[in-house]
Design an enzyme around this catalytic site. Structure first.
Site, PDB file in Angstrom:
ATOM      1  N   ASP A 140       3.365  -1.148  11.692  1.00  0.00           N
ATOM      2  CA  ASP A 140       2.888   0.165  11.307  1.00  0.00           C
ATOM      3  C   ASP A 140       2.214   0.772  12.526  1.00  0.00           C
ATOM      4  O   ASP A 140       1.472   0.079  13.235  1.00  0.00           O
ATOM      5  CB  ASP A 140       1.889   0.059  10.147  1.00  0.00           C
ATOM      6  CG  ASP A 140       1.625   1.423   9.552  1.00  0.00           C
ATOM      7  OD1 ASP A 140       2.222   1.757   8.513  1.00  0.00           O
ATOM      8  OD2 ASP A 140       0.827   2.188  10.148  1.00  0.00           O
ATOM      9  N   ASP A 188       0.793  -1.235   0.000  1.00  0.00           N
ATOM     10  CA  ASP A 188       0.000   0.000   0.000  1.00  0.00           C
ATOM     11  C   ASP A 188       0.828   1.289   0.000  1.00  0.00           C
ATOM     12  O   ASP A 188       0.401   2.316  -0.501  1.00  0.00           O
ATOM     13  CB  ASP A 188      -0.942   0.014   1.230  1.00  0.00           C
ATOM     14  CG  ASP A 188      -0.197  -0.230   2.537  1.00  0.00           C
ATOM     15  OD1 ASP A 188       1.044  -0.325   2.522  1.00  0.00           O
ATOM     16  OD2 ASP A 188      -0.861  -0.328   3.585  1.00  0.00           O
ATOM     17  N   HIS A 189       2.038   1.240   0.538  1.00  0.00           N
ATOM     18  CA  HIS A 189       2.780   2.494   0.735  1.00  0.00           C
ATOM     19  C   HIS A 189       3.546   2.962  -0.500  1.00  0.00           C
ATOM     20  O   HIS A 189       3.957   4.114  -0.560  1.00  0.00           O
ATOM     21  CB  HIS A 189       3.779   2.347   1.888  1.00  0.00           C
ATOM     22  CG  HIS A 189       3.164   2.491   3.252  1.00  0.00           C
ATOM     23  ND1 HIS A 189       2.213   1.652   3.735  1.00  0.00           N
ATOM     24  CD2 HIS A 189       3.390   3.392   4.235  1.00  0.00           C
ATOM     25  CE1 HIS A 189       1.866   2.016   4.954  1.00  0.00           C
ATOM     26  NE2 HIS A 189       2.568   3.081   5.283  1.00  0.00           N
ATOM     27  N   SER A 231       5.820   7.279  13.574  1.00  0.00           N
ATOM     28  CA  SER A 231       5.657   5.972  12.938  1.00  0.00           C
ATOM     29  C   SER A 231       6.458   4.864  13.613  1.00  0.00           C
ATOM     30  O   SER A 231       7.254   5.087  14.513  1.00  0.00           O
ATOM     31  CB  SER A 231       6.066   6.073  11.473  1.00  0.00           C
ATOM     32  OG  SER A 231       7.432   5.826  11.346  1.00  0.00           O
ATOM     33  N   ARG A 243      -1.732  12.323  10.336  1.00  0.00           N
ATOM     34  CA  ARG A 243      -0.496  13.039  10.713  1.00  0.00           C
ATOM     35  C   ARG A 243      -0.357  14.312   9.899  1.00  0.00           C
ATOM     36  O   ARG A 243      -0.803  14.373   8.761  1.00  0.00           O
ATOM     37  CB  ARG A 243       0.729  12.170  10.427  1.00  0.00           C
ATOM     38  CG  ARG A 243       0.705  10.897  11.197  1.00  0.00           C
ATOM     39  CD  ARG A 243       2.090  10.472  11.649  1.00  0.00           C
ATOM     40  NE  ARG A 243       1.889   9.591  12.756  1.00  0.00           N
ATOM     41  CZ  ARG A 243       2.214   8.296  12.758  1.00  0.00           C
ATOM     42  NH1 ARG A 243       2.848   7.762  11.732  1.00  0.00           N
ATOM     43  NH2 ARG A 243       1.963   7.565  13.816  1.00  0.00           N
ATOM     44  N   ARG A 271       8.538   2.944  11.851  1.00  0.00           N
ATOM     45  CA  ARG A 271       9.618   2.527  10.945  1.00  0.00           C
ATOM     46  C   ARG A 271      10.925   2.288  11.690  1.00  0.00           C
ATOM     47  O   ARG A 271      11.476   3.169  12.336  1.00  0.00           O
ATOM     48  CB  ARG A 271       9.776   3.535   9.799  1.00  0.00           C
ATOM     49  CG  ARG A 271      10.243   4.907  10.176  1.00  0.00           C
ATOM     50  CD  ARG A 271      10.097   5.885   9.009  1.00  0.00           C
ATOM     51  NE  ARG A 271       8.692   6.191   8.797  1.00  0.00           N
ATOM     52  CZ  ARG A 271       8.227   7.380   8.403  1.00  0.00           C
ATOM     53  NH1 ARG A 271       9.041   8.367   8.146  1.00  0.00           N
ATOM     54  NH2 ARG A 271       6.939   7.577   8.246  1.00  0.00           N
TER      55      ARG A 271
HETATM   56  C1  MIC Z   1       3.201   6.408   8.667  1.00  0.00           C
HETATM   57  O1  MIC Z   1       2.008   6.652   8.683  1.00  0.00           O
HETATM   58  O2  MIC Z   1       4.075   7.190   9.100  1.00  0.00           O
HETATM   59  C2  MIC Z   1       3.665   5.076   8.105  1.00  0.00           C
HETATM   60  C3  MIC Z   1       4.368   5.336   6.848  1.00  0.00           C
HETATM   61  O3  MIC Z   1       2.545   4.274   7.833  1.00  0.00           O
HETATM   62  C4  MIC Z   1       4.556   4.420   9.157  1.00  0.00           C
HETATM   63  C5  MIC Z   1       5.218   3.194   8.737  1.00  0.00           C
HETATM   64  C6  MIC Z   1       6.387   3.420   7.837  1.00  0.00           C
HETATM   65  O4  MIC Z   1       7.150   4.367   8.001  1.00  0.00           O
HETATM   66  O5  MIC Z   1       6.570   2.592   6.939  1.00  0.00           O
HETATM   67  C7  MIC Z   1       3.871   4.150  10.487  1.00  0.00           C
HETATM   68  O6  MIC Z   1       2.922   4.832  10.821  1.00  0.00           O
HETATM   69  O7  MIC Z   1       4.336   3.292  11.239  1.00  0.00           O
HETATM   70 FE1  SF4 Z   2      -0.662   4.679   5.072  1.00  0.00          FE
HETATM   71 FE2  SF4 Z   2       0.405   5.387   7.435  1.00  0.00          FE
HETATM   72 FE3  SF4 Z   2      -1.023   7.108   5.961  1.00  0.00          FE
HETATM   73 FE4  SF4 Z   2      -2.231   5.114   7.123  1.00  0.00          FE
HETATM   74  S1  SF4 Z   2      -1.163   6.798   8.146  1.00  0.00           S
HETATM   75  S2  SF4 Z   2      -2.570   5.815   5.029  1.00  0.00           S
HETATM   76  S3  SF4 Z   2      -0.730   3.487   6.955  1.00  0.00           S
HETATM   77  S4  SF4 Z   2       0.924   6.191   5.436  1.00  0.00           S
END
Ligand code: MIC
Ligand code: SF4
Length: 758
Positions: free
Chosen positions: A163, A98-99, A646, A451, A648
């Site tokens: 995630d 998805d990312h 996140s 976010r 990550r």
């Molecule tokens: C996000 O919303 O910041 C992400 C991208 O989904 C991350 C995961 C990632 O950095 O791959 C998260 O929320 O953990």
């Molecule tokens: Fe994707 Fe993270 Fe955004 Fe949700 S918050 S849509 S998991 S990047």
């Protein structure tokens, strides 16, 4: 192991088979009634009799029912897993693509482009899933958290996901915890998931939402009250009559954004709304099984009667008086009523004109969300209004997309000018090819995402993002300005007529049921012996991992200080996403983004520092590489809530790879701290927070007494100033014996490897 497109009822029955007995044991051990979160946790303890259960202190070993990973984190998690020497994963696990899909034109075109650009990574993930027995959800199938809610989550279950928004499944009564890849590797290799036994925050909901107020407003309110670190170490449990008035997907929105307050997870107890959702998504049998044990899928009655006795903190929210809120810019805890934003924006010099409006994401793309947003679009189109700014819609899953298309809701949104993007993260994570705005252009966007850190959506630090409900985003898109209050103001159509928008109307679930669309699930084959996983040594997207070296038994002396991060240092600041997502499977290449977003007190800017080996100013990743190549260890200094945001683990693996020995901060966010421990980097907390201020660019830091590193005992450190003066200071830490063993071994994975004889 067989892995299916949804959780098999046999697995759920096994969990429900011991829930009553375990709850009774929990009551006996704690000598009191239990909250719902406690029941779920106790039901998943590896050692329910012996596990110490001291809130906020004990570390507990738990056995989650599932693991879910998204493509941007699964790469590193599975690269680690493949070095552990196992033939298959020990618990049902899935990978969701998805990312990595970039938003450029529209859903179809963007998906095709992503399939081409990311083919190497998708092939890797698909073959590794097939070989080790994981389920694989193809690009286009949807965002991990929506797919999990629709297929895998069940009341009273427990899962972990790589995630931070994994708690979305709390909307369906699951304890779902966001973790780094190394935690996922533990569980996939059969080890328990280790987490601090959480504190409990109760949110008592009364009244009922009405008019423009939405589930989003509940969590914006909670975030305003608790702030971005107020949930750290705690599970947020929602209860009370108001909880039952919110749909299952609305509950999921609230739990999803619990990540923004740092909570371990959030959840609601099982109720009729969840049963309706289960039935509507084809899981009648799960609803029946849950009904049979419903008593243990909610808190004991005494908890609701006297919540103050059972929760560490209780927050009261009357849904009937909750106004529509909007938060931002740059932090998810800065909320105010939508009606007050225009004036505040003017006072702060934030552009009131909206350059783009975005609906959807894993947070707010349910059928109900889209019906509410579409109800605004429909009346606007009927009254001759169209959007005054770009409007983009990201469906959360293929099932939702196909259903809202069938029911004409996408058409309603398209009538006012909306573009429908792929079922993916897209602009929520910097995957937004945005031609209209350039670096440094100050502009305002509104989203229904979760976010809003700088650079988060389009990579431009000057974009100000405000987060609100989907229906309010659509209303603001019609107005094109923050100076619009949908409750009291009117819009003017081309004929010059004043139009007052009627309140949004939603449908909780599709009257005709969901249609699956092209689901995109691939189960692992029965015979996996012939499958090979290939990583090209010349690839710039994937790189096999070399195990990190164990601790050499000596104290760390004269470590260089890479930076002293000022203000927020989220994982987006430490390891940016957007264009860097393409290197998530290549540790060396992704280390080129290390701390690029962090504001360094030594230069006053983001991403630069002064190299102590040659006095030159250059980028922080370059300096880190220089120190690494010169064989010098270093530390990074951070302020409060380091690593917020996140899950990550790149934010921990990159410093580790570049020879960081410790990260010293005023405080840490949970996942970031665990990720550092897992990789063998010391997360140290200034005992005296003012010591943060005295660290200078040319200081050397020593961390002493490491051979005697002990739980609950401070660590002696010292600064050697440029003139030779030595300034002692101490740090605390949250490492238990097991974490100390990880440090000694050079990371938790080395211990698994040793035990597996690799
Ligand atoms: C996000 O919303 O910041 C992400 C991208 O989904 C991350 C995961 C990632 O950095 O791959 C998260 O929320 O953990
Ligand atoms: Fe994707 Fe993270 Fe955004 Fe949700 S918050 S849509 S998991 S990047």
């Amino acid at each position: 192991m067989a892995v299916y497109a949804s959780t098999p009822i046999e697995l759920i029955n096994t969990v429900y088979g011991h829930v009553a007995e375990r709850a009774a044991l929990g009551r006996e051990r704690l000598g009191r009634p239990l909250t719902f979160a406690e029941k779920v946790l106790i039901n998943h303890l590896r050692d329910p009799q012996g596990q110490e259960l001291d809130r906020g202190r004990s570390y507990a070993d738990l056995d989650p029912d599932r693991v879910a990973m998204q493509d941007a984190t699964a790469q590193m998690a599975l690269l680690q897993f493949t070095t552990a020497g196992l033939a298959e994963v020990a618990v049902p696990s899935t990978v969701h693509c998805d990312h990595l899909i970039q938003a450029r034109e529209d859903g179809k075109v963007d998906l095709l482009a992503a399939l081409e650009t990311n083919s190497e990574v998708y092939d890797f993930l698909e073959s590794v899933s097939a070989k080790y027995g994981l389920g694989f959800w193809k690009p286009g199938s949807g965002i991990i958290h929506q797919v999990v809610l629709e297929q895998y989550a069940f009341p009273g279950g427990m899962m972990i996901g790589t995630d931070s928004h994994t708690p979305n499944a709390g909307g369906l009564g699951m304890v779902a915890i966001g973790v780094g890849g190394a935690d996922a590797v533990d569980v996939m290799t059969g080890y328990p998931f280790n987490v601090r036994w959480p504190k409990l925050i109760g949110v008592h909901l009364t009244g009922e939402l009405s008019g423009w107020s939405a589930p989003k407003d509940v969590i914006l309110k909670v975030a305003e009250i608790l702030t971005v670190k107020g949930g750290t170490g705690a599970i947020v449990e929602y209860f009370g009559p108001g909880a039952q008035s919110i749909s299952c997907t609305g509950k999921a929105t609230i739990c999803n954004m619990g990540a923004e307050i740092g909570a371990t997870t959030s959840l609601f107890a099982y109720d009729d709304a969840m049963a309706r959702y289960l039935k509507s998504t084809g899981r009648e049998a799960v609803a029946d099984a849950a009904n049979a044990v419903a008593h243990d899928l909610r808190a004991d009655d005494e908890v609701g009667e006297e919540p103050g006795r059972y929760f560490d903190q209780v927050i009261e929210i009357d849904l009937s008086t909750l106004e529509p809120l909007i938060n931002g810019p740059h932090t998810p805890d800065l909320a105010r009523p939508v009606s007050a934003l225009g004036e505040e924006a003017r006072a702060n010099g934030w552009p009131v004109a909206i350059s783009s409006a975005l609906v959807g994401s894993c947070t707010n793309s349910s059928y109900e969300d889209i019906t509410r947003a579409a109800s605004i679009a429909r009346q606007a189109a009927d009254a001759g209004l169209t959007c005054k700014t770009q409007l983009m819609v990201t469906p959360g899953s293929e099932q939702v997309r196909a259903t809202i298309e069938r029911d004409g809701l996408l058409a309603d949104l398209e009538r006012i000018g909306a573009t429908v993007l792929a079922n993916a993260c897209g602009p929520c994570i910097g995957q937004w090819a945005r031609p209209d705005v350039h670096e440094g252009d100050t502009n305002t966007i509104v989203t229904s995402y979760n976010r809003n850190f700088p650079k988060r959506n389009d990579g431009n630090a000057s974009t100000l993002a405000f987060v609100t409900s989907p229906e309010t985003v659509v209303a603001l898109a019609l107005a094109g300005t923050l100076e619009f209050d949908p409750i009291n103001d009117t819009l003017t159509n081309d004929a010059g007529e004043s139009i007052k928008l009627a309140v949004p109307v939603g449908e909780e679930l599709p009257a005709l049921g969901f249609t699956p669309g092209d689901m995109g699930f691939i189960a692992p084959p029965d015979d996996r012996s012939a499958i090979s996983v290939v990583v090209s040594p010349t690839s710039d997207r994937l790189q096999l991992l070399e195990p990190f070296a164990p601790w050499d038994g000596h104290d760390y002396t004269d470590l260089l200080v890479l930076l002293r991060a000022e203000g927020k240092c989220t994982t987006d600041h430490i390891s940016a996403a957007g264009p860097w997502l393409k290197y998530r499977g290549h540790l060396e290449n992704i280390s080129g983004n290390l701390f690029l977003g962090a504001v360094n007190a030594f230069t006053g800017e983001a991403g630069t520092g002064i190299d102590q080996l040659d006095g030159q100013k250059r980028s922080l990743p370059d300096i880190a590489r220089h120190y690494h190549e010169a064989g010098r260890g270093w530390v990074a200094i951070g302020d409060e809530n380091y690593g917020e945001g996140s899950s990550r683990e790149h934010a921990a693996m990159e410093p580790r790879f570049r020879n960081a020995k410790a990260i010293i901060c005023r405080s840490f966010a949970r996942i970031a701290e665990t990720n550092l421990k897992k990789q063998g980097v010391l997360p140290l907390w200034f005992t005296d927070p003012t010591d943060y201020d005295q660290i200078a660019v040319d200081d050397r830091i020593s961390i002493l007494g490491l051979a005697e590193l002990t739980p609950d005992r401070p660590v002696a450190c010292q600064i050697t100033k440029a003139d030779g003066t030595v300034v002692p200071f101490t740090c605390s830490h949250t490492m238990n014996d097991e974490h100390i063993a990880w440090f000694r071994a050079g990371g938790a994975l080395n211990i698994i490897r040793q035990e597996q004889g690799v």
